[in-house]
Motif scaffolding. Structure first.
Motif, PDB file in Angstrom:
ATOM      1  N   PHE A  88      28.039  33.234  32.210  1.00  0.00           N
ATOM      2  CA  PHE A  88      27.580  33.159  33.601  1.00  0.00           C
ATOM      3  C   PHE A  88      28.752  32.950  34.559  1.00  0.00           C
ATOM      4  O   PHE A  88      28.791  33.527  35.644  1.00  0.00           O
ATOM      5  N   GLY A  89      29.705  32.117  34.155  1.00  0.00           N
ATOM      6  CA  GLY A  89      30.875  31.877  34.996  1.00  0.00           C
ATOM      7  C   GLY A  89      31.705  33.129  35.195  1.00  0.00           C
ATOM      8  O   GLY A  89      32.145  33.430  36.309  1.00  0.00           O
ATOM      9  N   LEU A  90      31.913  33.881  34.128  1.00  0.00           N
ATOM     10  CA  LEU A  90      32.658  35.131  34.220  1.00  0.00           C
ATOM     11  C   LEU A  90      31.926  36.131  35.102  1.00  0.00           C
ATOM     12  O   LEU A  90      32.536  36.780  35.965  1.00  0.00           O
ATOM     13  N   ALA A  91      30.626  36.247  34.924  1.00  0.00           N
ATOM     14  CA  ALA A  91      29.832  37.164  35.752  1.00  0.00           C
ATOM     15  C   ALA A  91      29.948  36.793  37.230  1.00  0.00           C
ATOM     16  O   ALA A  91      30.123  37.657  38.095  1.00  0.00           O
ATOM     17  N   GLY A  92      29.881  35.493  37.522  1.00  0.00           N
ATOM     18  CA  GLY A  92      29.984  35.045  38.908  1.00  0.00           C
ATOM     19  C   GLY A  92      31.350  35.316  39.506  1.00  0.00           C
ATOM     20  O   GLY A  92      31.469  35.775  40.647  1.00  0.00           O
ATOM     21  N   GLY A  93      32.397  35.045  38.751  1.00  0.00           N
ATOM     22  CA  GLY A  93      33.756  35.279  39.245  1.00  0.00           C
ATOM     23  C   GLY A  93      34.055  36.745  39.474  1.00  0.00           C
ATOM     24  O   GLY A  93      34.651  37.126  40.494  1.00  0.00           O
ATOM     25  N   VAL A  94      33.635  37.571  38.547  1.00  0.00           N
ATOM     26  CA  VAL A  94      33.879  39.013  38.683  1.00  0.00           C
ATOM     27  C   VAL A  94      33.099  39.579  39.861  1.00  0.00           C
ATOM     28  O   VAL A  94      33.639  40.336  40.677  1.00  0.00           O
ATOM     29  N   TYR A  95      31.813  39.203  39.990  1.00  0.00           N
ATOM     30  CA  TYR A  95      31.041  39.707  41.134  1.00  0.00           C
ATOM     31  C   TYR A  95      31.633  39.209  42.451  1.00  0.00           C
ATOM     32  O   TYR A  95      31.748  39.965  43.418  1.00  0.00           O
ATOM     33  N   PHE A  96      32.030  37.948  42.485  1.00  0.00           N
ATOM     34  CA  PHE A  96      32.599  37.397  43.717  1.00  0.00           C
ATOM     35  C   PHE A  96      33.841  38.190  44.136  1.00  0.00           C
ATOM     36  O   PHE A  96      33.977  38.581  45.297  1.00  0.00           O
ATOM     37  N   ALA A  97      34.742  38.458  43.180  1.00  0.00           N
ATOM     38  CA  ALA A  97      35.991  39.153  43.501  1.00  0.00           C
ATOM     39  C   ALA A  97      35.795  40.639  43.757  1.00  0.00           C
ATOM     40  O   ALA A  97      36.312  41.181  44.743  1.00  0.00           O
ATOM     41  N   LEU A  98      35.051  41.302  42.899  1.00  0.00           N
ATOM     42  CA  LEU A  98      34.971  42.764  42.971  1.00  0.00           C
ATOM     43  C   LEU A  98      33.674  43.289  43.587  1.00  0.00           C
ATOM     44  O   LEU A  98      33.524  44.500  43.745  1.00  0.00           O
ATOM     45  N   GLY A  99      32.766  42.417  43.927  1.00  0.00           N
ATOM     46  CA  GLY A  99      31.542  42.825  44.604  1.00  0.00           C
ATOM     47  C   GLY A  99      31.552  42.320  46.031  1.00  0.00           C
ATOM     48  O   GLY A  99      31.703  43.081  46.988  1.00  0.00           O
TER      49      GLY A  99
END
Length: 172
Positions: A88-99
């Motif tokens: 969940f943390g990885l999903a949140g970080g990736v979406y925050f940066a690249l979404g």
């Protein structure tokens, strides 16, 4: 597993699915449809869509997804469920940066600039404006690439959510 953690897993997955669905539809229908239309119509339609997307229905999926994912990761970590927390943390970080940040840095300024354009009467001038808008999404890459990145990131985030939920719910 505590009820709050289970609820946040559901909220995170729902918001991730919603933002993925938005970007998926944007990539595979909206932009292609606008590009096939008369450029004068495409510019007006894009101006209207950009103005209308700033609403209370879209905001939770766009802005709330990384917050929900981070909170879910925190709750899972607190329950010593590290594998799910990492997903969940990885999903949140990736979406925050690249979404989210990608949108705010590239698309929002482009959309604001397009909003200031008066649609010309002649199709050739409108076509030039429209092509500049499409090509401006990421000048060094192919047109509409940032939309594809956001779609892929959202899909990947949802897959990570699903992996985290599967192990998180099993452990609770």
């Amino acid at each position: 597993m505590r009820y709050l953690t289970k609820a946040m897993i559901l909220v995170s997955m729902t918001l991730s699915a919603a933002i993925f669905g938005f970007f998926y539809a944007w990539v595979c229908s909206t932009m292609w449809g606008l590009d096939a239309a008369d450029p004068r119509v495409a510019i007006q339609a894009m101006q209207a869509m950009n103005a209308s997307v700033r609403n209370f229905v879209f905001a939770p999926a766009f802005f709330g997804t990384p917050v929900a994912l981070a909170l879910t990761a925190f709750l899972l970590m607190r329950e010593d469920n590290r594998r799910s927390a990492m997903a969940f943390g990885l999903a949140g970080g990736v979406y925050f940066a690249l979404g989210l940040l990608l949108t705010m840095r590239i698309n929002v300024p482009m959309n604001e600039a397009l909003a200031m354009v008066s649609v010309p009467d002649d199709a050739a001038s409108a076509r030039a404006i429209w092509q500049d808008y499409l090509l401006g999404t990421l000048a060094v890459l192919e047109p509409d690439t940032d939309d594809h990145v956001r779609c892929r990131v959202s899909a990947g985030g949802f897959r990570r959510d699903a992996a985290g939920a599967e192990t998180g719910l099993r452990c609770g």
